[in-house]
Design a protein around this motif. Structure first.
Motif, PDB file in Angstrom:
ATOM      1  N   ILE A   1       0.880  -1.166   0.000  1.00  0.00           N
ATOM      2  CA  ILE A   1       0.000   0.000   0.000  1.00  0.00           C
ATOM      3  C   ILE A   1       0.916   1.214   0.000  1.00  0.00           C
ATOM      4  O   ILE A   1       1.707   1.402   0.929  1.00  0.00           O
ATOM      5  N   VAL A   2       0.836   2.029  -1.047  1.00  0.00           N
ATOM      6  CA  VAL A   2       1.844   3.058  -1.315  1.00  0.00           C
ATOM      7  C   VAL A   2       1.190   4.428  -1.454  1.00  0.00           C
ATOM      8  O   VAL A   2       0.251   4.598  -2.244  1.00  0.00           O
ATOM      9  N   ASP A   3       1.695   5.411  -0.702  1.00  0.00           N
ATOM     10  CA  ASP A   3       1.215   6.776  -0.859  1.00  0.00           C
ATOM     11  C   ASP A   3       1.794   7.370  -2.141  1.00  0.00           C
ATOM     12  O   ASP A   3       2.946   7.084  -2.509  1.00  0.00           O
ATOM     13  N   LEU A   4       1.003   8.211  -2.821  1.00  0.00           N
ATOM     14  CA  LEU A   4       1.481   8.817  -4.069  1.00  0.00           C
ATOM     15  C   LEU A   4       2.588   9.839  -3.825  1.00  0.00           C
ATOM     16  O   LEU A   4       3.422  10.066  -4.700  1.00  0.00           O
ATOM     17  N   LEU A   5       2.597  10.471  -2.647  1.00  0.00           N
ATOM     18  CA  LEU A   5       3.593  11.501  -2.355  1.00  0.00           C
ATOM     19  C   LEU A   5       4.600  10.979  -1.347  1.00  0.00           C
ATOM     20  O   LEU A   5       4.269  10.743  -0.187  1.00  0.00           O
ATOM     21  N   LEU A   6       5.834  10.798  -1.801  1.00  0.00           N
ATOM     22  CA  LEU A   6       6.920  10.324  -0.934  1.00  0.00           C
ATOM     23  C   LEU A   6       8.075  11.315  -1.005  1.00  0.00           C
ATOM     24  O   LEU A   6       8.221  12.043  -1.994  1.00  0.00           O
ATOM     25  N   PRO A   7       8.936  11.356   0.017  1.00  0.00           N
ATOM     26  CA  PRO A   7       9.967  12.403   0.071  1.00  0.00           C
ATOM     27  C   PRO A   7      11.089  12.271  -0.958  1.00  0.00           C
ATOM     28  O   PRO A   7      11.652  13.282  -1.383  1.00  0.00           O
ATOM     29  N   ASP A   8      11.431  11.039  -1.364  1.00  0.00           N
ATOM     30  CA  ASP A   8      12.565  10.895  -2.285  1.00  0.00           C
ATOM     31  C   ASP A   8      12.111  10.781  -3.746  1.00  0.00           C
ATOM     32  O   ASP A   8      12.688  11.404  -4.634  1.00  0.00           O
ATOM     33  N   THR A   9      11.106   9.971  -4.026  1.00  0.00           N
ATOM     34  CA  THR A   9      10.472   9.950  -5.354  1.00  0.00           C
ATOM     35  C   THR A   9       8.976   9.829  -5.092  1.00  0.00           C
ATOM     36  O   THR A   9       8.547   9.697  -3.951  1.00  0.00           O
ATOM     37  N   ASP A  10       8.156   9.881  -6.146  1.00  0.00           N
ATOM     38  CA  ASP A  10       6.724   9.723  -5.899  1.00  0.00           C
ATOM     39  C   ASP A  10       6.334   8.249  -5.924  1.00  0.00           C
ATOM     40  O   ASP A  10       7.125   7.371  -6.281  1.00  0.00           O
ATOM     41  N   GLY A  11       5.106   7.974  -5.499  1.00  0.00           N
ATOM     42  CA  GLY A  11       4.624   6.602  -5.456  1.00  0.00           C
ATOM     43  C   GLY A  11       4.546   5.954  -6.814  1.00  0.00           C
ATOM     44  O   GLY A  11       4.634   4.721  -6.940  1.00  0.00           O
ATOM     45  N   ILE A  12       4.400   6.770  -7.845  1.00  0.00           N
ATOM     46  CA  ILE A  12       4.345   6.236  -9.206  1.00  0.00           C
ATOM     47  C   ILE A  12       5.678   5.605  -9.584  1.00  0.00           C
ATOM     48  O   ILE A  12       5.735   4.518 -10.162  1.00  0.00           O
ATOM     49  N   GLU A  13       6.757   6.291  -9.235  1.00  0.00           N
ATOM     50  CA  GLU A  13       8.087   5.743  -9.513  1.00  0.00           C
ATOM     51  C   GLU A  13       8.328   4.468  -8.709  1.00  0.00           C
ATOM     52  O   GLU A  13       8.927   3.503  -9.216  1.00  0.00           O
TER      53      GLU A  13
END
Length: 233
Positions: A57-69
């Motif tokens: 379960i992955v949030d779309l906004l992450l500090p190093d890259t986005d959840g899409i990556e």
């Protein structure tokens, strides 16, 4: 960090907001899952590579890259189901995530029952139940072998294409099916982008399954700009 679960399934939760991670752990553990957590893409990839994980379960906004990556990088070597967490209004980001390999999405703030239902639906993809010859759902009875459909005991006549659509939805109850998924499964890869054809057939199927009236039921839910899911209400 992990918490023991009774059902043997291990879920990787990825979010940089501590409050969201805590909520995910509570919801997932209450449903019997073991939970591993990560706050960024690199930690998530390390955990997924070194632990036996059944879904993420992955949030779309992450500090190093986005959840899409993160979805894209996981898909380079893993087929685990992935659900993305998104905010209201991020329709294009949801589409991008699904194209990058995510299986479904849940909009924040999420309800525990919705999250678990979506998780169970995507997990059925890797552990499918034996196909039933007759499927029943909210007054609808479908004989998959005989190509016969009844609603509240009354027979409904479907065209071959309409029945193929209904069979696909029934085999994926609760799961998000993108426009492209449905078009390829029912019409073939050459129709992968022909959304007009799909919308016309879905409208026909709905008219037959969901007649107007005080007791009208809804079986097929539209996910705007993305696709459909079979979710009787």
């Amino acid at each position: 960090m992990a918490g023991q679960g009774a059902n043997g399934r291990r879920i990787l939760a990825v979010d940089d907001e501590l409050q969201i991670l805590r909520a995910l752990k509570v919801v997932l553990r209450s449903a019997g899952y073991e939970v591993l957590t990560a706050a960024n893409t690199e930690d998530a990839l390390d955990t997924a590579a070194t632990s036996s994980v059944d879904a993420a379960i992955v949030d779309l906004l992450l500090p190093d890259t986005d959840g899409i990556e993160l979805c894209r990088r996981l898909r380079e070597w893993s087929s685990m189901p992935i659900i993305v967490l998104s905010a209201v209004g991020e329709e294009q980001e949801k589409v991008r995530a699904l194209r990058a390999g995510a299986d479904d999405y849940v909009t924040k703030p999420f309800g525990p029952e919705e999250l678990i239902a979506r998780l169970e639906a995507v997990l059925r993809r890797i552990s499918p139940e034996p196909e039933e010859s007759v499927v029943s759902a909210a007054g609808l009875e479908v004989d998959l072998a005989a190509h016969r459909v009844r609603r509240d005991g009354e027979e409904i006549h479907l065209t071959p294409t309409e029945f193929a659509l209904l069979r696909l939805f029934l085999r994926n109850r609760g799961r998000l099916l993108t426009h492209r998924n449905v078009l390829i499964e029912v019409w073939g890869p050459e129709y992968a982008d022909d959304i007009t054809v799909l919308r016309g057939q879905i409208a026909n199927l709905r008219r037959k399954l969901e007649p107007s009236g005080a007791t009208r039921r809804h079986y097929i839910r539209t996910e705007p700009g993305i696709g459909y899911r079979f979710d009787p209400t």
